[in-house]
Structure formats: C-alpha cells, structure tokens
Design a protein around this motif. Structure first.
Motif, PDB file in Angstrom:
ATOM      1  N   THR A 178      -5.748  31.424 -18.740  1.00 60.69           N
ATOM      2  CA  THR A 178      -6.395  30.580 -17.744  1.00 60.69           C
ATOM      3  C   THR A 178      -5.879  30.948 -16.355  1.00 60.69           C
ATOM      4  OG1 THR A 178      -4.705  28.839 -17.965  1.00 60.69           O
ATOM      5  CG2 THR A 178      -6.635  28.680 -19.385  1.00 60.69           C
ATOM      6  N   ALA A 179      -6.709  30.688 -15.357  1.00 59.31           N
ATOM      7  CA  ALA A 179      -6.314  30.973 -13.975  1.00 59.31           C
ATOM      8  C   ALA A 179      -7.151  30.114 -13.034  1.00 59.31           C
ATOM      9  CB  ALA A 179      -6.511  32.453 -13.644  1.00 59.31           C
ATOM     10  N   LEU A 180      -6.615  29.849 -11.867  1.00 60.51           N
ATOM     11  CA  LEU A 180      -7.349  29.084 -10.861  1.00 60.51           C
ATOM     12  C   LEU A 180      -8.598  29.853 -10.425  1.00 60.51           C
ATOM     13  CD1 LEU A 180      -4.335  28.025  -8.629  1.00 60.51           C
ATOM     14  CD2 LEU A 180      -5.742  26.465  -9.989  1.00 60.51           C
ATOM     15  N   PRO A 181      -9.693  29.151 -10.123  1.00 62.93           N
ATOM     16  CA  PRO A 181     -10.882  29.838  -9.594  1.00 62.93           C
ATOM     17  C   PRO A 181     -10.571  30.654  -8.342  1.00 62.93           C
ATOM     18  CG  PRO A 181     -11.449  27.614 -10.270  1.00 62.93           C
ATOM     19  CD  PRO A 181      -9.952  27.718 -10.370  1.00 62.93           C
ATOM     20  N   SER A 182      -9.630  30.196  -7.550  1.00 59.07           N
ATOM     21  CA  SER A 182      -9.252  30.932  -6.335  1.00 59.07           C
ATOM     22  C   SER A 182      -8.566  32.258  -6.646  1.00 59.07           C
ATOM     23  CB  SER A 182      -8.337  30.069  -5.467  1.00 59.07           C
ATOM     24  OG  SER A 182      -7.161  29.696  -6.172  1.00 59.07           O
ATOM     25  N   HIS A 183      -8.195  32.477  -7.923  1.00 59.49           N
ATOM     26  CA  HIS A 183      -7.525  33.708  -8.325  1.00 59.49           C
ATOM     27  C   HIS A 183      -8.470  34.688  -9.033  1.00 59.49           C
ATOM     28  CE1 HIS A 183      -3.148  31.982  -8.254  1.00 59.49           C
ATOM     29  NE2 HIS A 183      -3.670  32.166  -7.054  1.00 59.49           N
ATOM     30  N   ARG A 184      -9.780  34.480  -8.914  1.00 56.78           N
ATOM     31  CA  ARG A 184     -10.715  35.366  -9.602  1.00 56.78           C
ATOM     32  C   ARG A 184     -10.570  36.818  -9.130  1.00 56.78           C
ATOM     33  NH1 ARG A 184     -16.127  31.451  -9.861  1.00 56.78           N
ATOM     34  NH2 ARG A 184     -15.200  29.952 -11.348  1.00 56.78           N
ATOM     35  N   ASP A 185     -10.373  37.014  -7.838  1.00 56.99           N
ATOM     36  CA  ASP A 185     -10.186  38.377  -7.332  1.00 56.99           C
ATOM     37  C   ASP A 185      -8.892  38.978  -7.879  1.00 56.99           C
ATOM     38  OD1 ASP A 185     -12.543  38.291  -5.934  1.00 56.99           O
ATOM     39  OD2 ASP A 185     -11.611  37.876  -3.985  1.00 56.99           O
ATOM     40  N   ALA A 186      -7.855  38.153  -7.979  1.00 56.76           N
ATOM     41  CA  ALA A 186      -6.570  38.642  -8.498  1.00 56.76           C
ATOM     42  C   ALA A 186      -6.691  39.000  -9.981  1.00 56.76           C
ATOM     43  CB  ALA A 186      -5.479  37.599  -8.283  1.00 56.76           C
ATOM     44  N   VAL A 187      -7.451  38.212 -10.735  1.00 58.06           N
ATOM     45  CA  VAL A 187      -7.683  38.531 -12.151  1.00 58.06           C
ATOM     46  C   VAL A 187      -8.442  39.848 -12.261  1.00 58.06           C
ATOM     47  CG1 VAL A 187      -8.925  37.830 -14.234  1.00 58.06           C
ATOM     48  CG2 VAL A 187      -7.604  36.136 -12.944  1.00 58.06           C
ATOM     49  N   ALA A 188      -9.465  40.013 -11.436  1.00 54.66           N
ATOM     50  CA  ALA A 188     -10.244  41.254 -11.445  1.00 54.66           C
ATOM     51  C   ALA A 188      -9.368  42.452 -11.079  1.00 54.66           C
ATOM     52  CB  ALA A 188     -11.424  41.148 -10.490  1.00 54.66           C
ATOM     53  N   THR A 189      -8.464  42.268 -10.141  1.00 58.37           N
ATOM     54  CA  THR A 189      -7.555  43.344  -9.745  1.00 58.37           C
ATOM     55  C   THR A 189      -6.619  43.713 -10.884  1.00 58.37           C
ATOM     56  OG1 THR A 189      -7.637  42.694  -7.406  1.00 58.37           O
ATOM     57  CG2 THR A 189      -5.734  44.000  -8.121  1.00 58.37           C
ATOM     58  N   ALA A 190      -6.084  42.701 -11.577  1.00 54.43           N
ATOM     59  CA  ALA A 190      -5.193  42.949 -12.718  1.00 54.43           C
ATOM     60  C   ALA A 190      -5.937  43.689 -13.825  1.00 54.43           C
ATOM     61  CB  ALA A 190      -4.629  41.634 -13.242  1.00 54.43           C
ATOM     62  N   ALA A 191      -7.187  43.297 -14.072  1.00 55.10           N
ATOM     63  CA  ALA A 191      -7.987  43.954 -15.104  1.00 55.10           C
ATOM     64  C   ALA A 191      -8.248  45.415 -14.738  1.00 55.10           C
ATOM     65  CB  ALA A 191      -9.302  43.207 -15.296  1.00 55.10           C
ATOM     66  N   LYS A 192      -8.616  45.667 -13.486  1.00 62.78           N
ATOM     67  CA  LYS A 192      -8.908  47.028 -13.051  1.00 62.78           C
ATOM     68  C   LYS A 192      -7.651  47.891 -13.074  1.00 62.78           C
ATOM     69  CE  LYS A 192     -11.014  49.679  -9.284  1.00 62.78           C
ATOM     70  NZ  LYS A 192     -11.670  49.594  -7.946  1.00 62.78           N
ATOM     71  N   ALA A 193      -6.535  47.330 -12.623  1.00 59.44           N
ATOM     72  CA  ALA A 193      -5.285  48.088 -12.551  1.00 59.44           C
ATOM     73  C   ALA A 193      -4.792  48.502 -13.929  1.00 59.44           C
ATOM     74  CB  ALA A 193      -4.222  47.272 -11.828  1.00 59.44           C
ATOM     75  N   THR A 194      -5.121  47.701 -14.947  1.00 58.01           N
ATOM     76  CA  THR A 194      -4.656  47.992 -16.311  1.00 58.01           C
ATOM     77  C   THR A 194      -5.765  48.544 -17.197  1.00 58.01           C
ATOM     78  OG1 THR A 194      -5.086  45.697 -17.013  1.00 58.01           O
ATOM     79  CG2 THR A 194      -2.878  46.197 -16.152  1.00 58.01           C
ATOM     80  N   ASN A 195      -6.924  48.814 -16.586  1.00 59.70           N
ATOM     81  CA  ASN A 195      -8.066  49.382 -17.322  1.00 59.70           C
ATOM     82  C   ASN A 195      -8.404  48.535 -18.549  1.00 59.70           C
ATOM     83  OD1 ASN A 195     -10.112  51.294 -17.685  1.00 59.70           O
ATOM     84  ND2 ASN A 195      -8.869  52.504 -19.094  1.00 59.70           N
ATOM     85  N   THR A 196      -8.478  47.219 -18.330  1.00 59.27           N
ATOM     86  CA  THR A 196      -8.731  46.272 -19.417  1.00 59.27           C
ATOM     87  C   THR A 196      -9.948  45.420 -19.096  1.00 59.27           C
ATOM     88  OG1 THR A 196      -6.333  46.114 -19.749  1.00 59.27           O
ATOM     89  CG2 THR A 196      -7.699  44.489 -20.873  1.00 59.27           C
ATOM     90  N   ARG A 197     -10.870  45.338 -20.023  1.00 58.96           N
ATOM     91  CA  ARG A 197     -12.015  44.446 -19.847  1.00 58.96           C
ATOM     92  C   ARG A 197     -11.546  43.003 -19.923  1.00 58.96           C
ATOM     93  NH1 ARG A 197     -16.791  44.966 -24.085  1.00 58.96           N
ATOM     94  NH2 ARG A 197     -15.707  43.356 -25.272  1.00 58.96           N
ATOM     95  N   VAL A 198     -11.986  42.195 -18.982  1.00 59.72           N
ATOM     96  CA  VAL A 198     -11.663  40.772 -18.962  1.00 59.72           C
ATOM     97  C   VAL A 198     -12.959  39.999 -18.754  1.00 59.72           C
ATOM     98  CG1 VAL A 198     -10.555  38.946 -17.621  1.00 59.72           C
ATOM     99  CG2 VAL A 198      -9.273  41.005 -18.190  1.00 59.72           C
ATOM    100  N   THR A 199     -13.184  38.972 -19.569  1.00 63.69           N
ATOM    101  CA  THR A 199     -14.421  38.199 -19.514  1.00 63.69           C
ATOM    102  C   THR A 199     -14.114  36.717 -19.324  1.00 63.69           C
ATOM    103  OG1 THR A 199     -15.453  39.768 -21.045  1.00 63.69           O
ATOM    104  CG2 THR A 199     -16.566  37.660 -20.720  1.00 63.69           C
ATOM    105  N   ARG A 200     -14.769  36.105 -18.354  1.00 62.53           N
ATOM    106  CA  ARG A 200     -14.656  34.657 -18.175  1.00 62.53           C
ATOM    107  C   ARG A 200     -15.615  33.985 -19.145  1.00 62.53           C
ATOM    108  NH1 ARG A 200     -17.360  30.642 -15.440  1.00 62.53           N
ATOM    109  NH2 ARG A 200     -16.060  28.869 -14.781  1.00 62.53           N
TER     110      ARG A 200
END
Length: 324
Positions: free
Chosen positions: A271-293
């Motif tokens: 889980t993560a705050l809605p305000s952290h959506r960009d940070a979640v996307a950055t973490a996913a891209k940096a680790t080459n991992t698909r992440v789905t809300r």
C-alpha cells in the motif's frame, strides 16, 4: 558418504561478504551487520508431499527453498545477508544433492546471501531455511502501516502457480506449452528483493503473496485495522497466461480463484499514499518490475470485490491454510 563429507562437498563455501565474519564449519556462524542497521530474520520449512511434489527437480527445489525465504526479506524491504540450511534426507543421493546445491547456491550468489551454517540428518525429506537481512531503522516495511485512502498494489503477476497446480493435481487439463509456462512460476519464483528495498520510505505496508492474495492481504488489514476494495477487473489480468487459459477452456471462476486465492506467487502486495504514485512508478521502473494498482484501503473492515460497472463480486476465495 558421511554427514560432514556431505556438507564439505556440497555446501561449504568461503564467505565473501564483509557482513559474514565466520561461516560454515563452527558451532555458530558470526554475522557483522552494517553499523546502525537492524537484523531482519525469517524461517520457512518445506516438506516433501506438502510443499513440493515427490520427485521434484532438485535444482528448481533448491532455488525455491531459498526464494520463499528471500521473499519475506523483500516484503520487509531488507537486504539479504546470510542464511542457514537444515536438511533432512531419507538417504544420500549425490546426483540429487548436486542439483539441490546448484539451484540453492546460484540464487544465493545472485542475491548476495551467504550460506553460513545449518544441520543435516536422516529422515523424511525436508528443507528448513532461516534467512538474515538488514534494514535501516524505521524503514522496514510492515503489515501494520496501511491507512484508509492508501492505494493497493501488486507486483508482477498472480495466479499462474495455482493454475499449474490445478493441472498437476489433475483437476484441469492444460496444453503442454501453457502448463510449462505456468509451472515455471510454481517451481522457480523470483523474490522481489530490489523492489522491496526501493519501496522503503514509499510504501506504507507490505506483505509477500505466498498463500493467496486475499488471505495475505487480510493479514495486512488486520494488523492495520482497516479494510480494502479490490477491483477484480484490474486484478484478473495479473494472470500472465490469462488469454491462453481462456482459450484452453479454463472456467472464468477458476481463473479468478487462481488470482485472488492462489498461492506460491511470492509477489509483493503493498500500500502507498496516492501522493506517492510517481514514487511507486519510479521504484517499479528502477527495478524493472511490473506494478499494478488493484484497489484501495478503506476504513470499513473486510474486503469488497468489485467487477464490471462497480458491481459487487461474490464468492468464496479461501487462501491456503495448513491446518484448515
């Protein structure tokens, strides 16, 4: 072959990590965590006939035995340090031991996790691993941090391991290519270590999906004293082999069962705050991992499943429980 020769031949290694002061060969291993870090510790036991099929490929089994433990470190946001291995064997089979150790140690090397000790004994085949990691104080991902309004995410894919299990246990038939693809997820899960560490300070709560999404999510909801709404239309495509399974005639309700209640995925639900959506996307891209809300956290207890048009989805999606 005696016990100590077995250890020397297949499992003794020179510790290369500065965090391992003493590895295999003494009464205790000695670890030297990075100053100021906390130790993260987890244990799993795998039994033949319960956690893996008799005659399972030993190399894949060695990989999975360590992977399920590393997945717990990933869910905590911890970096692996070392692990111990307890191994019960009905007899010494050198070919089998070579395969097991190769699969186990290949993942250990790739994850920077040193084998530092353990035990061997004669008995029904069982593999017990305790893994040690480290995490910065205050940065560990816990089950208790989810709050109403948080987004709910899942890494990677869900349900393929359960799909393979249904076929291997004779409940459904799958074409050989589809079974091979799904079985790869069952036999050799990939722990999301890099993503877990990248989510430290971003995610509010996390858990690894080992017994089924809804069951494991329930642990987070209980610890955090919240509820959740899950969009099944967003969750169902997490099954990598969804279209192939549909084409093979697998019932839609079973496919949803695989995604929502299938085990052995070893992905992260977090889980993560809605305000952290960009940070979640950055973490996913940096680790080459698909992440789905796939939903959100609510103040109302329980889990609500929504389908087309926001209509409630009803059904019993029971996750795996050894004693149920």
């Amino acid at each position: 072959m005696g016990e100590f020769e077995l250890i020397d031949r297949y499992f003794r290694r020179t510790a290369a990590s500065p965090q391992v002061a003493l590895g295999v060969g003494d009464d205790c291993a000695l670890l030297q965590p990075t100053p100021g870090r906390q130790l993260a510790v987890s244990t799993d036991l795998l039994l033949e006939g319960r956690h893996f099929f008799p005659g399972a490929d030993p190399r894949a089994l060695g990989h999975k035995a360590l992977a399920v433990n590393l997945s717990d470190l990933a869910a905590c946001g911890a970096r692996p340090l070392a692990f111990t291995l307890a191994l019960a064997l009905p007899a010494v089979d050198e070919t089998w031991l070579a395969g097991l150790s190769q699969g186990l140690l290949a993942l250990a090397d790739a994850s920077g996790c040193a084998l530092v000790g353990g035990d061997t004994t004669r008995g029904p085949l069982a593999i017990g691993i305790t893994v040690f990691g480290e995490v910065e104080p205050g940065k560990a991902l816990l089950r208790s941090g989810a709050r109403a309004g948080d987004d709910l995410y899942v890494s990677g894919s869900l349900g393929d391991a359960r799909l393979a299990l249904e076929a291997l246990q004779g409940r459904i038939e799958l074409p050989p290519g589809l079974l091979a693809s799904a079985r790869q997820r069952l036999d050799t899960p990939q722990p999301r270590l890099a993503l877990g560490q990248a989510l430290a300070g971003v995610a509010t709560a996390a858990i690894d999906v080992s017994d089924g999404l809804l069951g494991d999510l329930g642990h987070v909801l209980k610890q955090s004293n919240v509820g959740a709404t899950v969009d099944t239309l967003a969750a169902l495509p997490l099954l990598d082999n969804l279209q192939a399974a549909r084409a093979a005639g697998v019932d839609e309700s079973l496919l949803l069962q695989c995604v929502l209640a299938g085990g052995d995925d070893y992905e992260l639900a977090f889980t993560a705050l809605p305000s952290h959506r960009d940070a979640v996307a950055t973490a996913a891209k940096a680790t080459n991992t698909r992440v789905t809300r796939i939903g959100s956290i609510d103040s109302q207890p329980g889990v609500r499943l929504l389908g087309a048009g926001g209509q409630p989805v009803h059904g019993r999606f029971a996750s795996f429980d050894h004693f149920a």
